[in-house]
Design a protein around this motif. Structure first.
Motif, mmCIF file in Angstrom:
data_model
loop_
_atom_site.group_PDB
_atom_site.id
_atom_site.type_symbol
_atom_site.label_atom_id
_atom_site.label_comp_id
_atom_site.label_asym_id
_atom_site.label_seq_id
_atom_site.Cartn_x
_atom_site.Cartn_y
_atom_site.Cartn_z
ATOM 1 N N GLN A 1 -11.938 9.027 4.236
ATOM 2 C CA GLN A 1 -10.701 9.580 4.129
ATOM 3 C C GLN A 1 -10.340 10.584 3.210
ATOM 4 O O GLN A 1 -9.383 11.572 3.509
ATOM 5 C CB GLN A 1 -9.775 8.311 3.498
ATOM 6 N N TYR B 1 -8.788 5.075 -1.460
ATOM 7 C CA TYR B 1 -9.330 5.720 -0.225
ATOM 8 C C TYR B 1 -10.840 6.165 -0.246
ATOM 9 O O TYR B 1 -11.464 6.162 -1.230
ATOM 10 C CB TYR B 1 -8.745 7.085 -0.160
ATOM 11 N N MET C 1 -7.503 18.615 5.592
ATOM 12 C CA MET C 1 -5.942 18.706 5.921
ATOM 13 C C MET C 1 -5.227 19.781 4.994
ATOM 14 O O MET C 1 -4.671 20.410 5.404
ATOM 15 C CB MET C 1 -5.289 17.382 5.907
ATOM 16 N N HIS D 1 5.337 10.265 5.815
ATOM 17 C CA HIS D 1 3.903 10.334 6.849
ATOM 18 C C HIS D 1 4.651 10.426 8.121
ATOM 19 O O HIS D 1 4.198 11.438 8.857
ATOM 20 C CB HIS D 1 3.403 9.100 6.598
ATOM 21 N N PHE E 1 -8.486 14.083 4.061
ATOM 22 C CA PHE E 1 -7.395 14.499 3.264
ATOM 23 C C PHE E 1 -7.522 15.992 2.973
ATOM 24 O O PHE E 1 -6.739 16.828 3.117
ATOM 25 C CB PHE E 1 -7.141 13.948 2.140
ATOM 26 N N VAL F 1 5.769 13.960 8.976
ATOM 27 C CA VAL F 1 4.793 14.995 9.042
ATOM 28 C C VAL F 1 4.198 14.820 10.554
ATOM 29 O O VAL F 1 3.883 15.557 11.373
ATOM 30 C CB VAL F 1 3.494 14.728 8.209
ATOM 31 N N VAL F 2 3.977 13.392 11.167
ATOM 32 C CA VAL F 2 3.302 13.203 12.366
ATOM 33 C C VAL F 2 4.196 14.029 13.272
ATOM 34 O O VAL F 2 3.702 14.678 14.293
ATOM 35 C CB VAL F 2 3.259 11.683 12.572
ATOM 36 N N HIS G 1 -8.657 11.195 12.238
ATOM 37 C CA HIS G 1 -8.017 10.300 11.352
ATOM 38 C C HIS G 1 -7.108 9.265 12.257
ATOM 39 O O HIS G 1 -7.170 7.906 11.623
ATOM 40 C CB HIS G 1 -6.768 11.193 11.007
ATOM 41 N N VAL G 2 -6.447 9.359 13.557
ATOM 42 C CA VAL G 2 -6.008 8.296 14.260
ATOM 43 C C VAL G 2 -7.035 7.656 14.850
ATOM 44 O O VAL G 2 -6.849 6.111 14.751
ATOM 45 C CB VAL G 2 -5.224 9.242 15.592
ATOM 46 N N ASN H 1 -7.119 10.929 -4.018
ATOM 47 C CA ASN H 1 -8.069 11.597 -3.349
ATOM 48 C C ASN H 1 -9.163 12.356 -3.995
ATOM 49 O O ASN H 1 -9.982 13.282 -3.373
ATOM 50 C CB ASN H 1 -7.617 12.389 -2.028
ATOM 51 N N ILE I 1 -7.155 15.245 12.719
ATOM 52 C CA ILE I 1 -6.531 14.356 13.107
ATOM 53 C C ILE I 1 -6.705 13.393 14.118
ATOM 54 O O ILE I 1 -6.581 12.240 14.050
ATOM 55 C CB ILE I 1 -4.881 14.889 13.474
ATOM 56 N N MET J 1 -0.250 11.768 -3.062
ATOM 57 C CA MET J 1 -1.619 11.346 -2.599
ATOM 58 C C MET J 1 -2.838 11.967 -3.388
ATOM 59 O O MET J 1 -3.737 11.305 -3.320
ATOM 60 C CB MET J 1 -1.849 11.249 -1.213
ATOM 61 N N SER K 1 -5.391 -1.385 9.601
ATOM 62 C CA SER K 1 -4.948 -0.378 8.846
ATOM 63 C C SER K 1 -3.503 0.228 9.016
ATOM 64 O O SER K 1 -2.842 0.747 8.261
ATOM 65 C CB SER K 1 -5.858 0.849 8.930
ATOM 66 N N ARG L 1 0.747 -1.250 -0.023
ATOM 67 C CA ARG L 1 0.205 -0.012 -0.011
ATOM 68 C C ARG L 1 0.877 1.302 -0.038
ATOM 69 O O ARG L 1 0.565 2.313 -0.730
ATOM 70 C CB ARG L 1 -0.927 -0.081 1.284
ATOM 71 N N TYR L 2 2.012 1.337 0.818
ATOM 72 C CA TYR L 2 2.816 2.368 0.740
ATOM 73 C C TYR L 2 4.445 2.048 0.707
ATOM 74 O O TYR L 2 4.881 0.899 1.183
ATOM 75 C CB TYR L 2 2.797 3.201 1.901
ATOM 76 N N MET M 1 0.838 1.762 7.362
ATOM 77 C CA MET M 1 1.896 2.971 7.603
ATOM 78 C C MET M 1 2.809 2.356 8.333
ATOM 79 O O MET M 1 3.937 3.111 8.342
ATOM 80 C CB MET M 1 1.153 4.017 8.387
HETATM 81 C C1 HEM Z 1 -0.258 9.733 15.652
HETATM 82 C C2 HEM Z 1 -1.035 9.985 14.386
HETATM 83 C C3 HEM Z 1 -1.064 9.292 13.128
HETATM 84 C C4 HEM Z 1 -1.352 8.133 12.837
HETATM 85 C C5 HEM Z 1 -1.452 6.744 13.920
HETATM 86 C C6 HEM Z 1 -1.696 7.985 11.539
HETATM 87 C C7 HEM Z 1 -1.793 6.751 10.881
HETATM 88 C C8 HEM Z 1 -2.387 6.682 9.642
HETATM 89 C C9 HEM Z 1 -2.355 5.290 8.659
HETATM 90 C C10 HEM Z 1 -2.584 3.956 9.369
HETATM 91 C C11 HEM Z 1 -2.482 5.587 7.571
HETATM 92 C C12 HEM Z 1 -3.094 4.845 6.282
HETATM 93 C C13 HEM Z 1 -4.609 4.618 5.956
HETATM 94 C C14 HEM Z 1 -4.840 3.914 4.751
HETATM 95 O O1 HEM Z 1 -3.940 3.603 3.722
HETATM 96 O O2 HEM Z 1 -6.045 3.475 4.455
HETATM 97 C C15 HEM Z 1 -2.377 7.313 7.455
HETATM 98 C C16 HEM Z 1 -2.600 7.867 6.160
HETATM 99 C C17 HEM Z 1 -2.407 9.187 5.891
HETATM 100 N N1 HEM Z 1 -2.071 9.936 6.913
HETATM 101 FE FE1 HEM Z 1 -1.731 9.699 8.950
HETATM 102 N N2 HEM Z 1 -1.482 9.172 10.922
HETATM 103 C C18 HEM Z 1 -1.263 10.007 11.952
HETATM 104 C C19 HEM Z 1 -1.012 11.430 11.676
HETATM 105 C C20 HEM Z 1 -1.301 12.207 10.535
HETATM 106 C C21 HEM Z 1 -1.022 13.689 10.397
HETATM 107 C C22 HEM Z 1 -0.752 14.564 11.418
HETATM 108 C C23 HEM Z 1 -1.162 13.928 9.233
HETATM 109 C C24 HEM Z 1 -1.307 15.253 8.195
HETATM 110 C C25 HEM Z 1 -1.403 16.413 8.925
HETATM 111 C C26 HEM Z 1 -1.572 12.589 8.194
HETATM 112 C C27 HEM Z 1 -1.481 12.603 7.011
HETATM 113 C C28 HEM Z 1 -1.880 11.160 6.345
HETATM 114 C C29 HEM Z 1 -2.311 11.122 4.868
HETATM 115 C C30 HEM Z 1 -2.347 12.379 3.948
HETATM 116 C C31 HEM Z 1 -2.599 9.781 4.799
HETATM 117 C C32 HEM Z 1 -3.186 9.311 3.478
HETATM 118 C C33 HEM Z 1 -4.419 9.046 3.392
HETATM 119 C C34 HEM Z 1 -5.126 10.096 2.389
HETATM 120 O O3 HEM Z 1 -4.550 10.687 1.629
HETATM 121 O O4 HEM Z 1 -6.539 10.014 2.658
HETATM 122 N N3 HEM Z 1 -1.487 11.618 9.258
HETATM 123 N N4 HEM Z 1 -2.299 7.494 8.609
#
Ligand code: HEM
Length: 207
Positions: A111, A107, A118, A15, A115, A18-19, A166-167, A76, A163, A72, A176, A6-7, A180
């Motif tokens: 999601q 997505y 964000m 990613h 996105f 960014v986190v 998202h988390v 989206n 976020i 990405m 899921s 997937r990634y 990542m």
């Molecule tokens: C502890 C914090 C975070 C966790 C545990 C987390 C976890 C994940 C996971 C598991 C995915 C994969 C989802 C999938 O492929 O279906 C993902 C995708 C993504 N994450 Fe995070 N994330 C976190 C914080 C952030 C932050 C702070 C940002 C941006 C400000 C971010 C931006 C994205 C983006 C853009 C994707 C791709 C999904 C999309 O484009 O819709 N994430 N994240």
């Protein structure tokens, strides 16, 4: 168990950078938001250092996000399937979706909303942040600066809430997180949550 990629490593590293920067910028920003949160500034070496570092950490987060978003955004783009996903999402969240079929490409509709929220909130944070970055831009209209401060806080709140969703979703949808952390998902996960992406991946000629 059959796995699907997937990634790539670079996307996952991107990613997690960014986190990390999101937490640095977020916690340092919250320190200025209310006196009761000022104790957070001790994480960054006290008030003056937090004030100095916050804009750089924010800028770093936006820059790192730009690289991620460039990879990405195409996946989206909105499709009719996503409108249908959103329509059925209340049943999905309530757990009464026994008969509904949730179609999604890479997505799902939820999601994609996350996105684009964000993207918009980071853009507003960037533009308004520059408007009251005294160290580099000491001149400026006071009214514009005041408006910028309010918009900066509002979009930060929007981003933090997004976020959290998202988390929560990343933890809630079992399987899921490994996308990542390890870059792969099981075929069962893909077929269940992203059936159209699963189909595309199966039809793709192998290199
Ligand atoms: C502890 C914090 C975070 C966790 C545990 C987390 C976890 C994940 C996971 C598991 C995915 C994969 C989802 C999938 O492929 O279906 C993902 C995708 C993504 N994450 Fe995070 N994330 C976190 C914080 C952030 C932050 C702070 C940002 C941006 C400000 C971010 C931006 C994205 C983006 C853009 C994707 C791709 C999904 C999309 O484009 O819709 N994430 N994240």
């Amino acid at each position: 168990m059959a796995m699907l990629q997937r990634y790539r490593d670079s996307q996952r590293i991107n990613h997690w950078i960014v986190v990390l920067l999101f937490f640095c910028a977020g916690l340092s920003g919250l320190a200025f938001f209310h006196p009761s949160l000022f104790f957070l500034s001790s994480l960054f070496g006290g008030g003056p250092w937090t004030r100095i570092l916050h804009p750089y950490m924010g800028l770093g987060m936006v820059l790192a996000f730009v690289f991620l978003a460039l990879k990405m955004w195409r996946d989206n783009l909105w499709t009719p399937v996503d409108t249908e996903w959103i329509r059925q999402s209340t049943e999905l969240i309530a757990g009464t979706d026994k008969t509904a079929s949730h179609q999604a490409y890479k997505y799902n509709g939820g999601q994609k909303v996350v996105f684009w929220v964000m993207v918009v909130s980071l853009l507003v944070l960037l533009v308004t942040g520059f408007m009251f970055w005294h160290a580099w831009f000491p001149e400026g209209n006071i009214l514009m600066r005041r408006i910028a401060v309010v918009l900066h806080s509002a979009s930060a709140a929007m981003l933090i809430l997004t976020i959290i969703i998202h988390v929560y979703a990343a933890i809630w949808v079992k399987g899921s997180m490994r996308a990542m952390t390890r870059g792969t998902v099981t075929e069962t996960w893909a077929a269940h949550h992203h059936p159209l992406w699963h189909k595309e991946m199966k039809e793709r000629p192998r290199a």
